[in-house]
Design a protein around this motif. Structure first.
Motif, PDB file in Angstrom:
ATOM      1  N   GLY A   1      49.789 -49.551   1.106  1.00 39.80           N
ATOM      2  CA  GLY A   1      50.056 -48.835   1.798  1.00 39.80           C
ATOM      3  C   GLY A   1      50.079 -48.046   0.895  1.00 39.80           C
ATOM      4  N   ILE A   2      51.051 -47.490  -0.402  1.00 45.78           N
ATOM      5  CA  ILE A   2      51.682 -47.338  -1.438  1.00 45.78           C
ATOM      6  C   ILE A   2      50.308 -46.630  -2.273  1.00 45.78           C
ATOM      7  N   LEU A   3      49.239 -47.158  -2.120  1.00 48.21           N
ATOM      8  CA  LEU A   3      48.175 -46.365  -3.288  1.00 48.21           C
ATOM      9  C   LEU A   3      48.155 -46.051  -2.012  1.00 48.21           C
ATOM     10  N   CYS A   4      47.475 -45.619  -0.784  1.00 47.68           N
ATOM     11  CA  CYS A   4      46.352 -45.057   0.231  1.00 47.68           C
ATOM     12  C   CYS A   4      47.275 -43.828  -0.124  1.00 47.68           C
ATOM     13  N   GLY A   5      49.297 -44.165  -0.107  1.00 51.90           N
ATOM     14  CA  GLY A   5      50.045 -42.217  -0.023  1.00 51.90           C
ATOM     15  C   GLY A   5      49.844 -42.034  -1.010  1.00 51.90           C
ATOM     16  N   ALA A   6      49.845 -42.194  -2.187  1.00 50.48           N
ATOM     17  CA  ALA A   6      50.001 -41.856  -3.835  1.00 50.48           C
ATOM     18  C   ALA A   6      48.584 -40.617  -4.118  1.00 50.48           C
ATOM     19  N   VAL A   7      47.469 -41.704  -3.660  1.00 51.43           N
ATOM     20  CA  VAL A   7      46.531 -41.271  -3.444  1.00 51.43           C
ATOM     21  C   VAL A   7      45.891 -39.894  -2.674  1.00 51.43           C
ATOM     22  N   GLY A   8      46.296 -40.272  -1.191  1.00 48.80           N
ATOM     23  CA  GLY A   8      46.142 -38.803  -0.480  1.00 48.80           C
ATOM     24  C   GLY A   8      47.225 -37.853  -0.912  1.00 48.80           C
ATOM     25  N   ILE A   9      48.038 -37.828  -1.327  1.00 49.03           N
ATOM     26  CA  ILE A   9      49.343 -36.904  -1.868  1.00 49.03           C
ATOM     27  C   ILE A   9      48.610 -35.846  -2.427  1.00 49.03           C
ATOM     28  N   PHE A  10      47.742 -36.421  -3.893  1.00 48.22           N
ATOM     29  CA  PHE A  10      47.266 -36.235  -5.088  1.00 48.22           C
ATOM     30  C   PHE A  10      45.544 -35.326  -4.565  1.00 48.22           C
ATOM     31  N   LEU A  11      44.789 -36.497  -3.068  1.00 47.28           N
ATOM     32  CA  LEU A  11      44.194 -35.256  -3.638  1.00 47.28           C
ATOM     33  C   LEU A  11      43.770 -33.970  -2.429  1.00 47.28           C
ATOM     34  N   ASN A  12      45.871 -34.274  -1.782  1.00 48.19           N
ATOM     35  CA  ASN A  12      45.530 -33.234  -0.579  1.00 48.19           C
ATOM     36  C   ASN A  12      46.117 -32.139  -1.272  1.00 48.19           C
ATOM     37  N   LEU A  13      46.476 -32.242  -2.319  1.00 46.60           N
ATOM     38  CA  LEU A  13      47.598 -31.228  -3.462  1.00 46.60           C
ATOM     39  C   LEU A  13      46.308 -30.248  -3.874  1.00 46.60           C
ATOM     40  N   CYS A  14      45.205 -30.956  -4.198  1.00 46.37           N
ATOM     41  CA  CYS A  14      43.905 -30.158  -5.302  1.00 46.37           C
ATOM     42  C   CYS A  14      43.748 -29.172  -4.127  1.00 46.37           C
ATOM     43  N   LEU A  15      43.183 -29.837  -2.955  1.00 45.83           N
ATOM     44  CA  LEU A  15      42.699 -29.161  -1.836  1.00 45.83           C
ATOM     45  C   LEU A  15      43.064 -28.253  -1.077  1.00 45.83           C
ATOM     46  N   PHE A  16      44.808 -28.113  -1.336  1.00 50.31           N
ATOM     47  CA  PHE A  16      45.576 -26.710  -0.477  1.00 50.31           C
ATOM     48  C   PHE A  16      45.582 -26.206  -2.086  1.00 50.31           C
ATOM     49  N   THR A  17      45.530 -26.736  -3.372  1.00 50.98           N
ATOM     50  CA  THR A  17      46.037 -25.672  -4.431  1.00 50.98           C
ATOM     51  C   THR A  17      44.199 -24.600  -4.143  1.00 50.98           C
ATOM     52  N   GLY A  18      43.135 -25.223  -3.854  1.00 45.92           N
ATOM     53  CA  GLY A  18      41.770 -24.660  -4.232  1.00 45.92           C
ATOM     54  C   GLY A  18      41.922 -23.729  -2.798  1.00 45.92           C
ATOM     55  N   LYS A  19      42.241 -23.668  -1.681  1.00 46.04           N
ATOM     56  CA  LYS A  19      41.590 -23.312  -0.321  1.00 46.04           C
ATOM     57  C   LYS A  19      42.451 -21.777  -0.992  1.00 46.04           C
ATOM     58  N   PHE A  20      44.105 -22.550  -0.619  1.00 48.00           N
ATOM     59  CA  PHE A  20      45.220 -21.412  -0.830  1.00 48.00           C
ATOM     60  C   PHE A  20      44.562 -19.899  -2.088  1.00 48.00           C
ATOM     61  N   ILE A  21      43.847 -20.415  -3.358  1.00 48.69           N
ATOM     62  CA  ILE A  21      43.476 -19.110  -4.221  1.00 48.69           C
ATOM     63  C   ILE A  21      42.217 -18.937  -3.066  1.00 48.69           C
ATOM     64  N   ALA A  22      41.684 -19.259  -2.633  1.00 51.48           N
ATOM     65  CA  ALA A  22      39.779 -19.241  -1.764  1.00 51.48           C
ATOM     66  C   ALA A  22      40.318 -18.170  -0.582  1.00 51.48           C
ATOM     67  N   GLY A  23      41.312 -18.465   0.363  1.00 50.76           N
ATOM     68  CA  GLY A  23      41.916 -17.964   0.983  1.00 50.76           C
ATOM     69  C   GLY A  23      42.139 -16.345   1.055  1.00 50.76           C
ATOM     70  N   THR A  24      43.017 -16.679  -0.082  1.00 52.27           N
ATOM     71  CA  THR A  24      43.365 -15.223  -0.218  1.00 52.27           C
ATOM     72  C   THR A  24      42.548 -14.374  -1.029  1.00 52.27           C
ATOM     73  N   VAL A  25      41.590 -14.992  -1.764  1.00 53.74           N
ATOM     74  CA  VAL A  25      40.194 -14.435  -3.341  1.00 53.74           C
ATOM     75  C   VAL A  25      39.989 -13.706  -1.137  1.00 53.74           C
ATOM     76  N   SER A  26      39.187 -14.187  -0.134  1.00 54.76           N
ATOM     77  CA  SER A  26      38.976 -14.078   0.815  1.00 54.76           C
ATOM     78  C   SER A  26      39.304 -13.041   1.998  1.00 54.76           C
ATOM     79  N   ASN A  27      41.064 -12.832   1.868  1.00 50.96           N
ATOM     80  CA  ASN A  27      41.705 -12.687   3.039  1.00 50.96           C
ATOM     81  C   ASN A  27      41.190 -13.424   4.451  1.00 50.96           C
ATOM     82  N   SER A  28      40.962 -13.878   4.344  1.00 51.72           N
ATOM     83  CA  SER A  28      40.853 -15.421   5.514  1.00 51.72           C
ATOM     84  C   SER A  28      41.848 -15.720   5.073  1.00 51.72           C
ATOM     85  N   ILE A  29      42.762 -16.182   7.251  1.00 55.81           N
ATOM     86  CA  ILE A  29      43.578 -16.416   7.954  1.00 55.81           C
ATOM     87  C   ILE A  29      43.394 -18.300   7.689  1.00 55.81           C
ATOM     88  N   ALA A  30      41.838 -18.139   8.843  1.00 52.19           N
ATOM     89  CA  ALA A  30      41.820 -19.199   9.098  1.00 52.19           C
ATOM     90  C   ALA A  30      41.729 -20.198   7.426  1.00 52.19           C
TER      91      ALA A  30
END
Length: 388
Positions: A26-55
């Motif tokens: 549980g701890i291992l999967c939680g830690a991996v999930g935190i890392f991957l989701n933070l990476c995805l958030f950072t990438g998508k937030f930048i992409a959404g800001t650049v493309s002006n996409s609410i979705a």
């Protein structure tokens, strides 16, 4: 990646019944999930800001909420692995269910917020800026979320974990949601049709449904759901494998979290048998259940007359009456008490929860049927409900 990390950091990783191993997963999967989701958030937030996409931006914050969900899962497994104490003698395993419920509530909250933002986007549309970087990030996100779905589902099944199953469901909905966002971005670029807000609504509905499904799967064990049929069958096979046991009834399964199960049941034994020897057999069965099914067992001995001809005759007579009423009615604990004016037939009947008659109607019908042919017999009946 999870398999590699498990090999590196989890000792005895295949001993999934061990609370320590379960907690480590549980701890291992939680830690991996935190890392991957933070990476995805950072990438998508930048992409959404650049493309002006609410979705895309909304999808980014959905991944941020997923990181929060992974934190809750990690903390939940950590707390669920605590040893029993005087206040919680059966451990803290249900915290894992609570963690899964909190994850589902976060999913529902993010879905509702996304729906609100998407409706505003439909009412006040803005032009999207096409960005190859955004397309690449969305495509990579879909692959990452597919991977997260498969490893969370696999471990959820392996560990019988409601929290991991909820996380897997969330990852699957994220995959569908991000696919919709990617499609909207491409459609807007190549056709000029702005469906960004509508795709945001679709994503929001996916997320809300995922949250509902996860909540349903975690609330059920918290409320006290029926045990798995195969688990009940295993209990029955182990107990009745001993020739001294004639049958079982009144089986109750108490679930205090994965790997923390208490069962109680009544085992029918010959009334004419040696009770010291029978007691020793029951002790042996309790230990066997503990070792094979990893559960604590309490068994009550019910003596059954097997050599009294009158009791056997009346028992078969009543069984016939029950079959006339319904084939799905069971019976146990049959005994007779004879008196100078009448004889009491005392027994329990077992019906499913969806039986068409009420308990009172059924008791009255059985009593009337017995007295129809045997006016000197009076039935004293308790109604039990079938566990599964």
């Amino acid at each position: 990646m999870i398999t590699l990390l498990a090999n590196l950091f989890i000792k005895d990783q295949n001993d999934i019944k061990n609370p320590r191993v379960r907690q480590a997963y549980g701890i291992l999967c939680g830690a991996v999930g935190i890392f991957l989701n933070l990476c995805l958030f950072t990438g998508k937030f930048i992409a959404g800001t650049v493309s002006n996409s609410i979705a895309i931006t909304a999808d980014a914050f959905n991944n941020l909420s997923d990181a929060g969900s992974s934190i809750i899962t990690l903390i939940g497994f950590k707390m669920a692995g605590q040893k029993p104490d005087p206040t919680h003698p059966f451990g803290h395993g249900r915290i894992e269910y609570i963690a899964g419920l909190l994850v589902s509530l976060i999913i529902l909250l993010m879905g509702a917020e996304l729906l609100k933002s998407s409706v505003a986007k439909i009412l006040h549309p803005e032009e999207l800026a096409f960005s190859p970087m955004a397309i690449a990030i969305l495509a990579a996100s879909i692959l990452v979320k597919c991977y997260m779905f498969f490893y969370n589902r696999s471990l959820g099944r392996k560990l019988d974990s409601a929290a991991m199953t909820a996380t897997a469901t969330d990852s699957l909905s994220d995959t569908a949601a991000t696919s919709a966002v990617l499609a909207a971005t491409l459609i807007a670029h190549f056709t000029g049709v702005a469906i960004d807000g509508w795709c945001g609504v679709l994503v929001g509905l996916f997320i809300c449904y995922a949250g509902y499904s996860a909540a349903r799967d975690t609330i059920s064990p918290l409320l006290g759901q029926a045990p798995d049929r195969e688990f009940v069958s295993q209990i029955s096979r182990i107990v009745t494998a001993h020739e001294e046991v004639l049958g079982i009834h009144d089986l109750i399964v108490h679930n205090y979290g994965p790997g923390r199960v208490l069962i109680s049941l009544h085992a029918e034994v010959p009334a004419e048998g040696n009770f010291l020897a029978l007691h020793d057999t029951i002790d042996t069965i309790e230990h066997e259940l503990r070792n094979v099914l990893n559960c604590h067992a309490v068994i009550h001995m019910d003596p059954v007359c097997t050599k009294d001809e009158e009791t056997s005759r009346l028992k078969d007579l009543v069984k016939g009456y029950l079959r006339e009423i319904s084939d799905i009615i069971g019976m146990h604990d049959f005994r007779i008490v004879a008196g100078p004016t009448h004889t009491n037939l005392i027994f329990d009947v077992v019906t499913p929860y969806d039986f068409p008659m009420s308990d009172g109607e059924l008791v009255k019908k059985i009593q009337n049927r017995i007295q129809q042919d045997n006016p000197d017999y009076f039935a004293v009946i308790e109604v039990d409900k079938q566990m599964v």
